[in-house]
Write a protein that holds these residues in place. Structure first.
Motif, PDB file in Angstrom:
ATOM      1  N   VAL A   1      31.800  24.642 -15.013  1.00  0.00           N
ATOM      2  CA  VAL A   1      32.964  23.823 -15.310  1.00  0.00           C
ATOM      3  C   VAL A   1      32.510  22.384 -15.517  1.00  0.00           C
ATOM      4  O   VAL A   1      31.911  21.787 -14.631  1.00  0.00           O
ATOM      5  N   ARG A   2      32.783  21.832 -16.690  1.00  0.00           N
ATOM      6  CA  ARG A   2      32.395  20.471 -17.000  1.00  0.00           C
ATOM      7  C   ARG A   2      33.598  19.549 -16.886  1.00  0.00           C
ATOM      8  O   ARG A   2      34.743  19.967 -17.022  1.00  0.00           O
TER       9      ARG A   2
ATOM     10  N   GLN B   1      26.703  21.951 -11.730  1.00  0.00           N
ATOM     11  CA  GLN B   1      27.892  21.470 -11.020  1.00  0.00           C
ATOM     12  C   GLN B   1      29.161  22.172 -11.525  1.00  0.00           C
ATOM     13  O   GLN B   1      29.302  22.466 -12.707  1.00  0.00           O
ATOM     14  N   GLU B   2      30.055  22.406 -10.597  1.00  0.00           N
ATOM     15  CA  GLU B   2      31.384  22.913 -10.917  1.00  0.00           C
ATOM     16  C   GLU B   2      32.396  21.990 -10.268  1.00  0.00           C
ATOM     17  O   GLU B   2      32.235  21.600  -9.118  1.00  0.00           O
TER      18      GLU B   2
ATOM     19  N   VAL C   1      33.757  19.802  -5.568  1.00  0.00           N
ATOM     20  CA  VAL C   1      32.479  19.837  -6.280  1.00  0.00           C
ATOM     21  C   VAL C   1      31.623  20.930  -5.643  1.00  0.00           C
ATOM     22  O   VAL C   1      31.537  21.025  -4.420  1.00  0.00           O
ATOM     23  N   LYS C   2      31.001  21.749  -6.486  1.00  0.00           N
ATOM     24  CA  LYS C   2      30.018  22.725  -6.034  1.00  0.00           C
ATOM     25  C   LYS C   2      28.792  22.563  -6.918  1.00  0.00           C
ATOM     26  O   LYS C   2      28.910  22.401  -8.119  1.00  0.00           O
ATOM     27  N   ALA C   3      27.596  22.605  -6.345  1.00  0.00           N
ATOM     28  CA  ALA C   3      26.391  22.404  -7.140  1.00  0.00           C
ATOM     29  C   ALA C   3      25.158  22.933  -6.434  1.00  0.00           C
ATOM     30  O   ALA C   3      25.130  23.076  -5.219  1.00  0.00           O
TER      31      ALA C   3
ATOM     32  N   THR D   1      27.488  28.349  -3.520  1.00  0.00           N
ATOM     33  CA  THR D   1      27.620  29.368  -4.552  1.00  0.00           C
ATOM     34  C   THR D   1      28.943  30.077  -4.391  1.00  0.00           C
ATOM     35  O   THR D   1      29.307  30.475  -3.305  1.00  0.00           O
ATOM     36  N   SER D   2      29.663  30.230  -5.491  1.00  0.00           N
ATOM     37  CA  SER D   2      30.971  30.885  -5.424  1.00  0.00           C
ATOM     38  C   SER D   2      30.827  32.375  -5.679  1.00  0.00           C
ATOM     39  O   SER D   2      29.873  32.824  -6.301  1.00  0.00           O
ATOM     40  N   CYS D   3      31.789  33.118  -5.183  1.00  0.00           N
ATOM     41  CA  CYS D   3      31.785  34.558  -5.396  1.00  0.00           C
ATOM     42  C   CYS D   3      32.219  34.858  -6.817  1.00  0.00           C
ATOM     43  O   CYS D   3      32.961  34.108  -7.436  1.00  0.00           O
TER      44      CYS D   3
END
Length: 268
Positions: A41-42, A233-234, A70-72, A33-35
């Motif tokens: 973001v696709r 997903q980002e 990648v973040k998810a 998880t981002s701050c």
């Protein structure tokens, strides 16, 4: 139809490195998880591939291609002998070329497992037992799949192109890996890992968001399956510095990573 080509690249990979990578590339799973705000973001739209299909083209189609990060979020279900054996949620982070971290959570958000690949280190930490499994190997990075000195051939199988990787120059040798790509987009739909000629792990990918699969199924040779679903997903966004820092030993019981693999023994 079978075509063969040998790719002579800098350093050789080994079967264990490749199979660990595969387990990792998806088997770990989950998000980070981002701050701040969580803008989804696709990826850009994917177009059918119309160029020539060669061993080199297929080799470059393995994995996440040009994705930098990648973040998810993820959900994980464990199936054993066709019966549910556990479920988890967690977070997943990947940063090119060779960093991946996954955290799995149980009830009340308690961390059940942390999985890390960073440079030449692979670590799995089980907080409930205070046990850290780890292995150091220069071949476990994601880039080792691309930089291994494998002999490659390709063939067509129905609607799929198949890339076969061999770690032996012998023509009669069995492959250590098979990669299946659909003939329309060259998406990597399946990976099979072999040991001594026998299939040990099959990984199936589905529900693609452009080139990133949102659903993954890992099938092991002991009637165990792991079903992984990625969500929110980002791509190509910032990941905090130090996120992929090695897990410190401190007072943890440190064991060889191979001891963890023994837990997949069907007799256990």
């Amino acid at each position: 139809m079978i075509r063969e080509q040998t790719i002579a690249l800098p350093r050789a990979g080994i079967w264990l490195s490749a199979s660990l990578l595969v387990i990792v590339v998806i088997a770990s799973l989950l998000t980070l998880t981002s701050c701040g705000s969580r803008e989804l973001v696709r990826q850009p739209e994917l177009e059918p591939y119309t160029g020539p299909v060669t061993v080199e083209v297929l080799r470059k189609s393995i994995g996440f291609r040009d994705t930098k990060t990648v973040k998810a979020l993820t959900d994980v279900r464990i199936i054993r002998n066709n019966e549910p054996a556990g479920s988890f949620s967690g977070v997943f982070g990947y940063q090119a070329p060779n960093s991946l971290k996954t955290s799995l959570f149980g009830p009340f958000g308690i961390t059940m497992m942390e999985f890390l690949i960073a440079k030449d280190m692979i670590q799995v930490y089980l907080p409930s037992r205070n046990i850290l499994y780890e292995m150091i190997s220069p071949e476990i990075s994601f880039s080792s799949l691309m930089n291994g000195k494998f002999r490659y051939t390709m063939q067509e199988d129905g609607d799929f192109y198949v890339l076969l990787a061999f770690d032996s120059p012998e023509v009669a040798a069995a492959p250590v890996m098979k990669y299946f790509f659909d003939s329309t987009y060259l998406l990597n739909r399946r990976i099979i890992v072999y040991k001594e000629g026998e299939e040990v792990i099959t990984i199936d990918f589905d529900g693609f968001n452009v080139r990133m699969p949102e659903k993954t199924r890992l099938s092991f040779g002991n009637s165990t399956e792991m079903h992984i679903t990625l969500q929110e997903q980002e791509y190509n966004t910032d990941i905090p510095p130090g996120y992929f820092k090695n897990i410190e030993h401190n007072d943890k019981k440190v064991l060889p990573f191979q001891d963890l693999l023994k837990r997949f023994d069907p007799e256990r």
